[in-house]
Enzyme design. Structure first.
Site, PDB file in Angstrom:
ATOM      1  N   LYS A  34       0.840  -1.198   0.000  1.00  0.00           N
ATOM      2  CA  LYS A  34       0.000   0.000   0.000  1.00  0.00           C
ATOM      3  C   LYS A  34       0.880   1.254   0.000  1.00  0.00           C
ATOM      4  O   LYS A  34       2.093   1.159   0.240  1.00  0.00           O
ATOM      5  CB  LYS A  34      -0.903  -0.031   1.229  1.00  0.00           C
ATOM      6  N   ARG A 127     -10.149  -1.122  14.961  1.00  0.00           N
ATOM      7  CA  ARG A 127      -9.959  -0.365  13.744  1.00  0.00           C
ATOM      8  C   ARG A 127     -10.913  -0.992  12.734  1.00  0.00           C
ATOM      9  O   ARG A 127     -12.108  -0.871  12.898  1.00  0.00           O
ATOM     10  CB  ARG A 127      -8.478  -0.422  13.339  1.00  0.00           C
ATOM     11  N   TYR A 236      17.675  29.767   6.740  1.00  0.00           N
ATOM     12  CA  TYR A 236      16.611  30.471   7.464  1.00  0.00           C
ATOM     13  C   TYR A 236      16.853  30.432   8.965  1.00  0.00           C
ATOM     14  O   TYR A 236      17.192  29.369   9.518  1.00  0.00           O
ATOM     15  CB  TYR A 236      15.258  29.791   7.214  1.00  0.00           C
ATOM     16  N   MET A 284      12.277  24.007   2.130  1.00  0.00           N
ATOM     17  CA  MET A 284      11.364  23.171   1.339  1.00  0.00           C
ATOM     18  C   MET A 284      12.098  22.359   0.276  1.00  0.00           C
ATOM     19  O   MET A 284      11.840  21.172   0.095  1.00  0.00           O
ATOM     20  CB  MET A 284      10.299  24.050   0.684  1.00  0.00           C
TER      21      MET A 284
HETATM   22  C1  LIG Z   1      -0.023  -1.937   6.697  1.00  0.00           C
HETATM   23  C2  LIG Z   1      -0.508  -3.227   7.217  1.00  0.00           C
HETATM   24  C3  LIG Z   1       0.384  -4.272   7.423  1.00  0.00           C
HETATM   25  C4  LIG Z   1       1.887  -4.119   7.302  1.00  0.00           C
HETATM   26  O1  LIG Z   1       2.377  -3.557   8.489  1.00  0.00           O
HETATM   27  P1  LIG Z   1       3.930  -3.392   8.798  1.00  0.00           P
HETATM   28  O2  LIG Z   1       3.956  -2.899  10.183  1.00  0.00           O
HETATM   29  O3  LIG Z   1       4.440  -2.398   7.808  1.00  0.00           O
HETATM   30  O4  LIG Z   1       4.561  -4.709   8.623  1.00  0.00           O
HETATM   31  C5  LIG Z   1      -0.132  -5.505   7.798  1.00  0.00           C
HETATM   32  N1  LIG Z   1      -1.458  -5.673   7.979  1.00  0.00           N
HETATM   33  C6  LIG Z   1      -2.350  -4.670   7.814  1.00  0.00           C
HETATM   34  C7  LIG Z   1      -3.791  -4.938   8.042  1.00  0.00           C
HETATM   35  C8  LIG Z   1      -1.898  -3.418   7.441  1.00  0.00           C
HETATM   36  O5  LIG Z   1      -2.783  -2.430   7.298  1.00  0.00           O
END
Ligand SMILES: *Cc1c(COP(=O)(O)O)cnc(C)c1O
Length: 335
Positions: A34, A127, A236, A284
Site C-alpha cells: 500500500k 480499527r 533560514y 522546502m
Molecule cells: C499496513 C498493514 C500491514 C503491514 O504492516 P507493517 O507494520 O508495515 O509490517 C499488515 N497488515 C495490515 C492490516 C496493514 O494495514
C-alpha cells in the site's frame, strides 16, 4: 531530468522478504505494498517480490489495485474492503476485497457470492473488522473465504498483554469460521514467534528495511558550493554559524522531499564517502552540508545518510512516515 535519486536495492528487498517467508514456514509471507509500496514504488516491489516467490500482496484501496499490473500466479487483496459505490470497480478487478463490516459482507454476497474474498476480524485494535461475535453469527456462511485476517495493536511491544489476548481471540474465530487460510501478523508480529504466524503474514516495513537490510538509498546533487567565513550563518533563522572558515554544499533536497525539517543541524550526507553534517535549517527544496573536510564540487552527487532507525529518531518520525513521506521528486531506480 532530476537531481534527486531514490535507489532501491532489489536484492536486499528480495532477501528481506525471503527472511520473513523462511521465518514463517510452514506458512508463508505476503507483502503489504500500500501507499505505493511505502513510497518505494509498488510496481517495482511487486515485480521484485513475485520473482522471489511472494504470492500474496496487499493494498489499501481499489485505485491502488487498479494501478498495479499483477504478475501471473499472484493475488492482490484490498484491505479497506468494498464501500458503497466501489462494487463495480471491485467486480471489474482481479483483486479480492478484505470485507470488514456486515454491510460489506451482505453487498458481496448479493453481488458475487461465489467469488473468493477475504474477511477481517477485529480482535482488539478497534480499527477495521467484524467483531468476533459477528464473524461467528452465521453472517459468513457459504462465502468462499480465502484468508481470514486479524491485525495486532501492540506487536512492536513483545511483552504487551494485548498480543496473547488477540491471539486467543483470533484462534477462536479461526476455529469457528471456515476459511482456506488465516493471517494475523505484520512485520512486528513476525518477531513474536511461531504461535502468531498462522498460514500467512502481511509484512510491510520489514521488507523495506525496518529492522532489516537497508533497501532505500537517496542521492542529491550539489547545486552550489560556497565559502562561508567563520562567524557567518547558513539558512533560514541563521541556526548554524561557521566556527571556522568553511565550505558549504547546497543540495536540492528539502522537506518537500520528505527530508524533515527536524533534520536541520542533525542529518548528514556522505560526500565521496566522508560523513558531513547537515548545517542550518532544512528548507522546502534545499539543505546545506558542511563539506570543509570532503572533496565536494558543484555538480557532484552525494549520498544522503538514511539509516532508517537513526534518521527516524532524528526526524521525530516513525520509520513508516519517513518512507511514505519521500514524495515524487526522486527519480526512482533499481540496483
Ligand atoms: C499496513 C498493514 C500491514 C503491514 O504492516 P507493517 O507494520 O508495515 O509490517 C499488515 N497488515 C495490515 C492490516 C496493514 O494495514
Amino acid at each position: 531530468m532530476t537531481n534527486l535519486r531514490l535507489t532501491i536495492d532489489t536484492a536486499a528487498l528480495a532477501a528481506n522478504w525471503r527472511a520473513c517467508a523462511t521465518a514463517c514456514a510452514p506458512g508463508t509471507a505476503g507483502a503489504a505494498v500500500k501507499a505505493d509500496g511505502y513510497g518505494l514504488g509498488a510496481q517495482t516491489v511487486v515485480d521484485t517480490l513475485a520473482v522471489a516467490g511472494c504470492r500474496d500482496f496487499f493494498v489499501s484501496s481499489w485505485n491502488e489495485a487498479a494501478a498495479l499490473a499483477m504478475p501471473k500466479g499472484t493475488r492482490l487483496a484490498v484491505l479497506h474492503g468494498v464501500q458503497a459505490g466501489e462494487m463495480g470497480a471491485a467486480l471489474a478487478s482481479d483483486a479480492v476485497p478484505v470485507l470488514s463490516t456486515p454491510a460489506q459482507v451482505a453487498a458481496w454476497r448479493a453481488a458475487a457470492p461465489e467469488r473468493p474474498c477475504d474477511v477481517m476480524v477485529d480482535t482488539g485494535i478497534n480499527r477495521l473488522g467484524l467483531t468476533p461475535a459477528e464473524a461467528g453469527s452465521g453472517l459468513l456462511d457459504g462465502l468462499a473465504i480465502d484468508v481470514l485476517h486479524s491485525h495486532l495493536a501492540c506487536a512492536d511491544r513483545p511483552d504487551s498483554p494485548h498480543n496473547p489476548a488477540q491471539l486467543a481471540a483470533f484462534r477462536a474465530v479461526v476455529a469457528a469460521v471456515p476459511a482456506r487460510r488465516a493471517a494475523l501478523c505484520n512485520s512486528a508480529g513476525i518477531r513474536l514467534g511461531r504461535d502468531y504466524y498462522c498460514d500467512l503474514t502481511r509484512p510491510g516495513l520489514a521488507l523495506y528495511g525496518g529492522g532489516t537490510s537497508p533497501v532505500v538509498r537517496l542521492h542529491a546533487r550539489v547545486i552550489q558550493v560556497r565559502a562561508v567565513p567563520a562567524g557567518a550563518s547558513v539558512g533560514y533563522g541563521a541556526t548554524w554559524t561557521a566556527a571556522r572558515d568553511s565550505r558549504v554544499a547546497i543540495l536540492n533536497l528539502g522537506y518537500a522531499d520528505g527530508y524533515a525539517r527536524a533534520l536541520s543541524n542533525r542529518g548528514a550526507i556522505l560526500a565521496a564517502g566522508v560523513r558531513c553534517p547537515v548545517v542550518g535549517r532544512v528548507s522546502m527544496d534545499l539543505c546545506a552540508a558542511d563539506v570543509t573536510a570532503a572533496p565536494a564540487a558543484e555538480g557532484d552527487w552525494v549520498e544522503i545518510a538514511f539509516d532508517l532507525a537513526a534518521t527516524a529518531r532524528h526526524a521525530n518520525l516513525s520509520e513508516y512516515e519517513l518512507l511514505t513521506g519521500l514524495g515524487h521528486r526522486y527519480a526512482r531506480a533499481c540496483e
